[in-house]
Design a protein around this motif. Structure first.
Motif, mmCIF file in Angstrom:
data_model
loop_
_atom_site.group_PDB
_atom_site.id
_atom_site.type_symbol
_atom_site.label_atom_id
_atom_site.label_comp_id
_atom_site.label_asym_id
_atom_site.label_seq_id
_atom_site.Cartn_x
_atom_site.Cartn_y
_atom_site.Cartn_z
ATOM 1 N N PRO A 152 7.592 -5.913 7.069
ATOM 2 C CA PRO A 152 6.159 -5.964 6.761
ATOM 3 C C PRO A 152 5.837 -7.130 5.831
ATOM 4 O O PRO A 152 6.727 -7.735 5.223
ATOM 5 N N ASP A 153 4.549 -7.422 5.712
ATOM 6 C CA ASP A 153 4.104 -8.421 4.749
ATOM 7 C C ASP A 153 4.325 -7.880 3.338
ATOM 8 O O ASP A 153 4.147 -6.689 3.075
ATOM 9 N N VAL A 207 0.811 -1.210 0.000
ATOM 10 C CA VAL A 207 0.000 0.000 0.000
ATOM 11 C C VAL A 207 0.847 1.265 0.000
ATOM 12 O O VAL A 207 0.629 2.183 -0.797
ATOM 13 N N ARG A 208 1.857 1.336 0.871
ATOM 14 C CA ARG A 208 2.565 2.613 1.069
ATOM 15 C C ARG A 208 3.933 2.374 1.687
ATOM 16 O O ARG A 208 4.187 1.304 2.260
#
Length: 370
Positions: A114-115, A69-70
Motif C-alpha cells: 500500500p501507499d 488509515v488502518r
C-alpha cells in the motif's frame, strides 16, 4: 451401504446445502507437504519484546501491514528464526533483521504494497508487539502454488447440486464432513471442487467414484487415524482419559473431533458457577494434552474447553456451560510444569503451563496445584 462422509456447500449467510454423500475418502490421511522456508529482511526495525531480547527462535509471528488509515494485510510468518542482525545504513538507532520463515499470505485481498505502508510484528501468547520496521524485503514475491495431491471420494451418491456441478463443470469451495457410526458429525475439512475424473464406483451399484485434483486444505496426519477410528466407533467418550493414549498429533486432532457437539454456540442459559473440578495431570506432556485434560476436567469425558491459549480465554469468558468463579484441583501438576518448561514466553518468563494457571487465577478461578 453406510455413508461416512457428507459433502456440502455453505453460502455467505451460513446456509448449508447438501451436495452428496460418500462411503470413504482415499488420500484424506497423509503427511502434510513440507513447507517452503524463505528468507525475509525486516529493514529499519525498532525492535521490542522478544525481538529486542535477541531471541533467535521467534516461533509463530504475524506481520501487519497498514496504510495511514488502518491495517490492511495480515501475513503469517511461521517457525521464524533470526539468521542475522545488521545495523541499518540510514539510521544507527535501527537494525535490519534477517529471518528464515514460512510465509502465509493473507486469505483475501490484493497482496500489493500500500501507499505509505507501516509494518508491525507481533507474536507470543498473549500476543504482543515485537516492534515495527520500515519495509520487508522479500515479502511481496510471487510464490508458486503448492503441488496438487488428489483425493478420491469413493462410493458417492450425488444430490442435485453435485449432479449439476458434474454436468456443467462447476467449481466451488466445499465442506467434507466425516460422520461417526451413528451418522453424527465428528470432523470436517474444506476442499475445492475440482473434478479430474468420474467413474463407476469400485463399490458397485449406481455409486460413483470422483477424483478431485487438489485434496483437502488440511490433510489428517496418519498418526491421528487412531483417534478418528475410535471416535467413529464410539462417538464422544464416556470414560475419562481416552485421549491420553494418543500421539501428540492424535491429541491435537482429538481437540477437533466431534466439533458440532463440543464447540457449542454461546448459550442463553446460566453457566455452572462455584463448583470444584479435578484435572488428572498424569498425561499432560504437551499443549494439546493440557487442553484435552482441561476440557475433560471441566466438561466431562470428551469435553472441550478450548484448544489453545486464545480459545481457552474465550471459554473462560462464559457462555459454554462452566463459568467463573470455580475451583480447579490440578493433580500431578508437576508433569505439565516440567514438560512445558521449554515454552517460556520471553515477555514475562512464564511457561505455557504457568500462563494457563496465571490466566485462570487472574480471571477469578482458584487453582490448587497438587
Amino acid at each position: 451401504m453406510q455413508f461416512n462422509y457428507e459433502i456440502s456447500y455453505v453460502d455467505a449467510d451460513n446456509q448449508e446445502t447438501l451436495w452428496g454423500r460418500c462411503v470413504a475418502v482415499a488420500g484424506l490421511f497423509r503427511e502434510p507437504m513440507p513447507p517452503t522456508r524463505e528468507v525475509l529482511t525486516l529493514v529499519g526495525c525498532a525492535p521490542t519484546g522478544m525481538l529486542a531480547a535477541g531471541t533467535r527462535r521467534l516461533g509463530e509471528l504475524c506481520l501487519t501491514v497498514s496504510d495511514d488509515v488502518r491495517p490492511l494485510q495480515w501475513w503469517g510468518l511461521s517457525n521464524a528464526v533470526v539468521l542475522a542482525w545488521r545495523p541499518h545504513v540510514a539510521d544507527a538507532a535501527l537494525v535490519d533483521v534477517v529471518l528464515e520463515v514460512v510465509v502465509s499470505a493473507p486469505d483475501s485481498g490484493v497482496h500489493e504494497l500500500p501507499d505509505s505502508p507501516r509494518f508491525e510484528l507481533t507474536g507470543g501468547w498473549p500476543e504482543s508487539s515485537y516492534g515495527t520496521c520500515l519495509s520487508v524485503n522479500g515479502l511481496y514475491e510471487e510464490r508458486p502454488e503448492p503441488p496438487e495431491i488428489p483425493i478420491t471420494l469413493v462410493g458417492c451418491r450425488s444430490e442435485a447440486p453435485m449432479l449439476s456441478a458434474l454436468t456443467e463443470g462447476d467449481e466451488e469451495y466445499l465442506i467434507l464432513r466425516a460422520l461417526d457410526r451413528e451418522g453424527r458429525p465428528m470432523a470436517s475439512r474444506s476442499f475445492y471442487w475440482n473434478v479430474q475424473q468420474t467413474r463407476p464406483s469400485v463399490l458397485g451399484g449406481t455409486l460413483v467414484d470422483i477424483v478431485l485434483g487438489n485434496g483437502v486444505d488440511e490433510p489428517v496426519p496418519p498418526a491421528a487415524r487412531e483417534a478418528w477410528e475410535d471416535w467413529y466407533e464410539r462417538g464422544m467418550p464416556r470414560t475419562p482419559g481416552t485421549w491420553a493414549t494418543y500421539s501428540p498429533e492424535g491429541r491435537k486432532e482429538w481437540l477437533e473431533l466431534g466439533a458440532p457437539g463440543r464447540f457449542p454456540r454461546w448459550n442463553s442459559g446460566e453457566d455452572r458457577k462455584g463448583g470444584t473440578y479435578h484435572l488428572d495431570g498424569r498425561y499432560v506432556r504437551d499443549e494439546a494434552g493440557l487442553h484435552c485434560a482441561m476440557g475433560e476436567a471441566l466438561m466431562g469425558p470428551g469435553g472441550y474447553f478450548g484448544r489453545d491459549w486464545y480459545s481457552f480465554k474465550a471459554y473462560l469468558e462464559g457462555g459454554y456451560g462452566v463459568g467463573l468463579p470455580f475451583t480447579l484441583v490440578w493433580h500431578e501438576s508437576v508433569v505439565a510444569r516440567e514438560a512445558l518448561a521449554g515454552t517460556a514466553n520471553p515477555e514475562n518468563g512464564l511457561s505455557y503451563f504457568e500462563e494457563i494457571v496465571d490466566l485462570m487465577r487472574r480471571w477469578g478461578a482458584t487453582v490448587v496445584l497438587g
